[in-house]
Each structure stands twice: as structure tokens, then as C-alpha cells.
Motif scaffolding. Structure first.
Motif, short mmCIF file in Angstrom:
data_model
loop_
_atom_site.label_atom_id
_atom_site.label_comp_id
_atom_site.label_asym_id
_atom_site.label_seq_id
_atom_site.Cartn_x
_atom_site.Cartn_y
_atom_site.Cartn_z
N ASN A 33 55.44 -8.29 -90.18
CA ASN A 33 56.10 -9.60 -90.01
C ASN A 33 55.06 -10.74 -90.04
O ASN A 33 55.31 -11.79 -90.65
N ASN A 34 53.93 -10.51 -89.39
CA ASN A 34 52.86 -11.53 -89.41
C ASN A 34 52.33 -11.73 -90.83
O ASN A 34 52.05 -12.87 -91.24
N ILE A 35 52.19 -10.62 -91.56
CA ILE A 35 51.75 -10.73 -92.96
C ILE A 35 52.74 -11.57 -93.75
O ILE A 35 52.36 -12.43 -94.56
N GLY A 36 54.04 -11.36 -93.49
CA GLY A 36 55.08 -12.12 -94.19
C GLY A 36 55.00 -13.61 -93.89
O GLY A 36 55.10 -14.44 -94.82
N GLY A 164 61.48 -11.18 -94.51
CA GLY A 164 61.47 -10.65 -95.87
C GLY A 164 62.40 -11.42 -96.79
O GLY A 164 62.05 -11.71 -97.94
N LEU A 165 63.58 -11.77 -96.26
CA LEU A 165 64.55 -12.52 -97.06
C LEU A 165 64.01 -13.91 -97.41
O LEU A 165 64.11 -14.36 -98.55
N PHE A 166 63.41 -14.57 -96.42
CA PHE A 166 62.87 -15.90 -96.68
C PHE A 166 61.66 -15.84 -97.62
O PHE A 166 61.47 -16.73 -98.45
N LEU A 167 60.86 -14.77 -97.50
CA LEU A 167 59.72 -14.60 -98.39
C LEU A 167 60.20 -14.39 -99.84
O LEU A 167 59.62 -14.97 -100.77
N MET A 220 58.66 -25.05 -92.48
CA MET A 220 59.68 -24.01 -92.27
C MET A 220 59.05 -22.69 -91.82
O MET A 220 59.64 -21.95 -91.03
N ALA A 221 57.84 -22.40 -92.30
CA ALA A 221 57.11 -21.22 -91.80
C ALA A 221 56.82 -21.40 -90.30
O ALA A 221 56.88 -20.43 -89.53
#
Length: 321
Positions: A33-36, A164-167, A220-221
Motif C-alpha cells: 500500500n505504501n508503494i502504491g 490499487g484502483l486509484f493507481l 489527492m495522494a
């Protein structure tokens, strides 16, 4: 060929969809999650650094603006954090519009130094509890989790799919932006600003637009980060955060989306695998940057060269006619 490519994409998508099922240790899901989050943040910086060629070492300021906007509005007015995502982006974009307009004509080292100062001013303002809203050095606690109808996103697995969806959305939109007229204009400015200006491109307007777009996405991030952590403090937005994001972009491949994703995995993921070397992380980063500059100065996955075809057949037909 396209059929085989679709199969490969389908297998990759299935692998990432099923990963939390097989990955029992929640700690590693949280690392992913942090990587994302860092990948989203680095892709936002890639617009400024990679596509436009502007040095920005104060990107954490926009990240902080988004996170603190979410935290302040949510804890004071109890507006759901998910609704605050566009608000965080707009706030960071407006801040970028105000601070970047006077400095957008600067180049190279001068712009780099000014952006470092901008990041530090924001951080110090937060520490000094600006307008009694930021909580000073203690930060802000009790930020609500994102909620979609009755579903509360709270576990690492929930955030895995949310981030993941936002990425994926970010990758899709930014890949479209690369091929757009706006993206091509940014690339012209990066390659030769004087030539771009001579060919009729309003370089100041496009550079400012790149700053504002990158800042909006960083905001947004910041919203996602605040909702995931439920508490934020100034040390999460210090100078080193900007350095880490900048390193991801340069190491992976400035201007390359696959390169930035690989950079996020290396810079954020590898220190978790080699935790015993975590104290030497900055030394390793510095060494990696030197080696990259010597042996692979365009990054691990540099952007593919673009070719443009003139419609010669149509031209010849027109001439013959």
C-alpha cells in the motif's frame, strides 16, 4: 500479437487481484500500500520533472496541503474523507498556482533551490500551528476512514484495492495525457524551451499547468495517506519525502510511467526487505544516484522515443490531383 498481449495483461491483473488472498502477513500488504501511495505521488511529480524538465524538490508541500486539508475539514466538520479527495486536489492545485506563478520563469538549479524553500516554508508553517488548525508538532488525530456507502475501508486489504484502483486510474489518465497535445507540448519544452517558444508554444502557461496538475494529484495522494493513517504530523512531509519521490522518478526513468512504478518498488519496497540496512538507506540512495548518472542516466526504464508520421500518401495524392 495483440491477443497475446491481452492475455498477459489479464494474467497480471488476476495476480494483483488475488495477491491479498495468498499474502497472509498483513505487514507486507501494508508495504505494498505504501508503494502504491508513493507511486501515485511520483507519477504526479513525473509530470513536472519527467515531462516538462522542471526541477522540483518541494513536492512534499503539495502532498502536505492535500493531507492537512482532509484532516482539518474532516475532524472539524465531519465531512467524509472520500468526498474530500477532490477538495484536497483543488486546494493543492490553487496553492501551486499561487506559489509557482512568480517562479515559473526560473530554470535548473535556481528553480530547484526555490522549491526546496517552498517545501520548508510549508513544513515550518504546519509546525507553528498555522491559524490554530494544523495541531503544531503533534499533528492531527482522529481522521475518519474512507467509506463507500456502508463499506468502511479500514483493513490493509481494503486499502490495497482502494489504492490499487486509484493507481490504475492515475496510470490510465497520465498515459492519455502523454499522448495528448498538452503532453507533447510539455515534452517540447523539456527538450528545448527556446525552440518550443519559437514554434508558438506559450511555455510559461504550459509549465504552470504542469505544476498545477502535478500538485493536484499529489494533494489527492495526501488525502489517501491521511485516511489510511488516521493521524498526520509534520515529519511525514519533510524535505526527505521530496527527495525520496524525486529519487523514484530519476531512478526509474524520468518521463516513463513503467519506470516510475519500478522506481517506487525499488525505493520503498527494497528497504523493507533489507531492514538491517535501513540506517544506511540515504547512503545507498546517494550511491545509486551516482551510479545511475554514470551508467544509465535516463533511468532503469527510460521512455520510448516517439516517432511522428507525416501523411505523405495523402499529400502526394493531393499533388497528383
Amino acid at each position: 500479437m495483440n491477443k497475446n498481449k491481452n492475455y498477459i495483461y489479464a494474467i497480471i491483473a488476476l495476480f494483483f487481484l488475488m495477491l491479498p488472498v495468498f499474502l497472509k502477513d498483513k505487514y507486507w500488504i501494508d508495504v505494498i500500500n505504501n508503494i502504491g501511495i508513493y507511486a501515485i505521488l511520483a507519477l504526479s511529480l513525473n509530470i513536472i520533472v519527467g515531462h516538462t524538465g522542471l526541477f522540483n524538490l518541494g513536492h512534499a508541500a503539495f502532498y502536505a496541503m492535500g493531507a492537512y486539508t482532509t484532516a482539518i475539514v474532516n475532524t472539524h466538520y465531519h465531512i467524509p474523507t472520500l468526498w474530500l479527495m477532490p477538495v484536497s486536489g483543488i486546494t493543492a492545485a490553487l496553492f501551486a498556482l499561487v506559489v509557482a506563478r512568480p517562479i515559473i520563469h526560473l530554470r535548473g538549479d535556481y528553480l530547484c533551490i526555490v522549491t526546496i524553500g517552498m517545501g520548508e516554508i510549508v513544513r515550518i508553517a504546519i509546525i507553528n500551528d498555522l491559524f490554530g488548525l494544523t495541531g503544531g508538532a503533534n499533528g492531527i488525530f482522529g481522521i475518519a476512514r474512507p467509506r463507500i456507502s456502508e463499506l468502511v475501508i479500514k483493513s490493509p486489504s481494503d486499502f490495497y484495492y482502494f489504492i490499487g484502483l486509484f493507481l490504475c486510474l492515475t496510470i490510465y489518465l497520465f498515459s492519455k495525457l502523454e499522448k495528448s497535445r498538452f503532453g507533447r507540448a510539455l515534452n517540447y519544452i523539456r527538450e528545448d524551451e527556446t525552440a518550443a517558444s519559437g514554434s508558438g508554444i506559450d511555455t510559461a502557461k504550459y509549465k504552470l499547468a504542469a505544476f498545477v496538475t502535478g500538485a493536484a494529484w499529489a494533494g489527492m495522494a495526501g488525502n489517501i495517506f491521511a485516511a489510511k493513517m488516521t493521524t498526520i504530523a509534520p515529519e511525514s512531509f519533510n524535505f526527505w519525502e521530496s527527495v525520496i519521490v524525486f529519487t523514484i522518478v530519476i531512478l526509474g526513468g524520468s518521463g516513463s510511467i513503467p519506470g516510475v512504478l519500478l522506481g517506487a518498488v525499488i525505493v520503498i519496497g527494497l528497504p523493507e526487505i533489507f531492514r538491517d540496512l535501513s540506517n544506511a538507506r540515504m547512503l545507498v540512495f546517494g550511491l545509486a544516484m551516482i551510479l545511475m548518472a554514470i551508467f544509465r542516466n535516463r533511468g532503469l526504464i527510460p521512455p520510448l522515443p516517439r516517432t511522428y508520421k507525416l501523411p505523405l500518401k495523402k499529400f502526394i495524392k493531393t499533388e497528383e490531383a
